[in-house]
Design a protein around this motif. Sequence first.
Motif, short mmCIF file in Angstrom:
data_model
loop_
_atom_site.label_atom_id
_atom_site.label_comp_id
_atom_site.label_asym_id
_atom_site.label_seq_id
_atom_site.Cartn_x
_atom_site.Cartn_y
_atom_site.Cartn_z
N ASN A 268 -1.64 5.03 44.45
CA ASN A 268 -2.43 4.14 43.61
C ASN A 268 -1.72 3.98 42.27
N ILE A 278 -3.41 -1.43 41.26
CA ILE A 278 -3.21 -1.71 42.68
C ILE A 278 -3.40 -0.43 43.49
N GLN A 283 0.07 -4.52 51.19
CA GLN A 283 -0.92 -5.56 50.89
C GLN A 283 -0.21 -6.80 50.35
N VAL A 285 0.18 -9.75 47.64
CA VAL A 285 -0.11 -9.92 46.22
C VAL A 285 0.38 -11.29 45.75
N THR A 289 0.60 -10.13 40.02
CA THR A 289 0.61 -8.73 40.45
C THR A 289 2.01 -8.28 40.85
N TYR A 293 3.97 -5.19 39.24
CA TYR A 293 4.44 -4.12 40.13
C TYR A 293 5.92 -3.84 39.89
#
Length: 417
Positions: A268, A278, A283, A285, A289, A293
């Motif tokens: 996480n 996030i 996943q 994005v 995001t 990241y």
Amino acid sequence: MPERPRGGGPEDGPDFQWLYGGRGGNGDDQPPPTRPVRRQPREDPRAGTPRPDETQVMRTQPRPGQASRPTPPRPAPTPREPARQPVPPPVDPGRGRSRRRWRPRFRLRYVFLLIVAWLVFLVATPIHAISGMDEIDFAPSGERPDEQPGTTYLLVGSDSRQDLTAEQRKALSTGDASGGRTDTIMLLHTGSGPNVLLSLPRDSIVDIPGHGESKINAAYAYGGPKLLVQTIEQNTGIRVDDYVEIGMGGVAGVVDAVGGITVCPRTNMKDKLAGLNIKKGCQEVDGTTALAYARSRHTSGIGDIDRVRRQREVVSAVGKAVLSPWTVVNPVRWWRLNHAVPDFFQFGQGMGPVRMGLWATAMTRVDGDKGLTCVVPLQDLRVTWDPELAPEMFQTFIDDDTEKVTKKLCSPTGGIG
């Protein structure tokens, strides 16, 4: 009146009396018997036998003392036309059976024209998008390494906020820092062996020509692309062939243009400074995001080392999305992607559409069996390059011999942590 003598005039002759119905030559008032005329048979030139149904023409009988005239030849009879068959009346298609549904006729030429138009669109769109794009003069002056086999690209992610509006800076959590440094520095080599994407951490301590020892990203701040290329070439011995620069908003814009990418955080992650929150696991994005990241530095104990790993992950995911079949099939996505390039990408001089495509293709071949992603071998967390392993890694680029890159040379953390 005196009585006309009989037999004295021409009208009393036998021919006159017979012709006008007078008395016969036998002295009575009865007409002479009719003389039968013999029927002249006529042969059919086609069959050779008389035609019973043909009208016979009687030959003219000359008068006594009159020479007979030659009979002119008769023209040959024309062949008879075959009897015409009666034309049947038109049939109403609505009677007795249902009407056939109208269907458009399949035309192969329409398909061919559609394919040609589609190919023109695919070629014309990137040409139109980059036609007005400025090129970067990245080649340094002075002594440089000799030409080397294969191709080495320098990929730079600039943290300059110059082209971002106030709203974009707030949305992307970039802050208002002035100046421009390089958050991302990567060398991509492609040639006879596997492709290798090598990250040079921005805090790497190197010698900057004219400025002494400092962090490698300071070279960009001091002298822009030329000084950065010169610094990398003098410290690695690798000749940089092409140059690609991505602006701060570039990652977000390209990711949104391709409809998002998939990232796989190992834990996480929550970083307020980068605007990141996030969960763990793979996943999809969006661009905002994805940029957060790739920029986050405060979610790992090894800071910048882990960040360059995530930067490579994002770059590779973008490359795969760009070259997916859906990008070419979807005209809206193709148009948006190509027109996002001039806003967020800048390329070195001489890097036309073909070489841009080769670079984009090479970026997708750096994972799994197709290639390798590495951090330059490090000696410590102060981000000092390993004095033995780093030159060995650089030599594989120089010789275009990436088959010799071992796990000892290629590590996602540079051998640290």
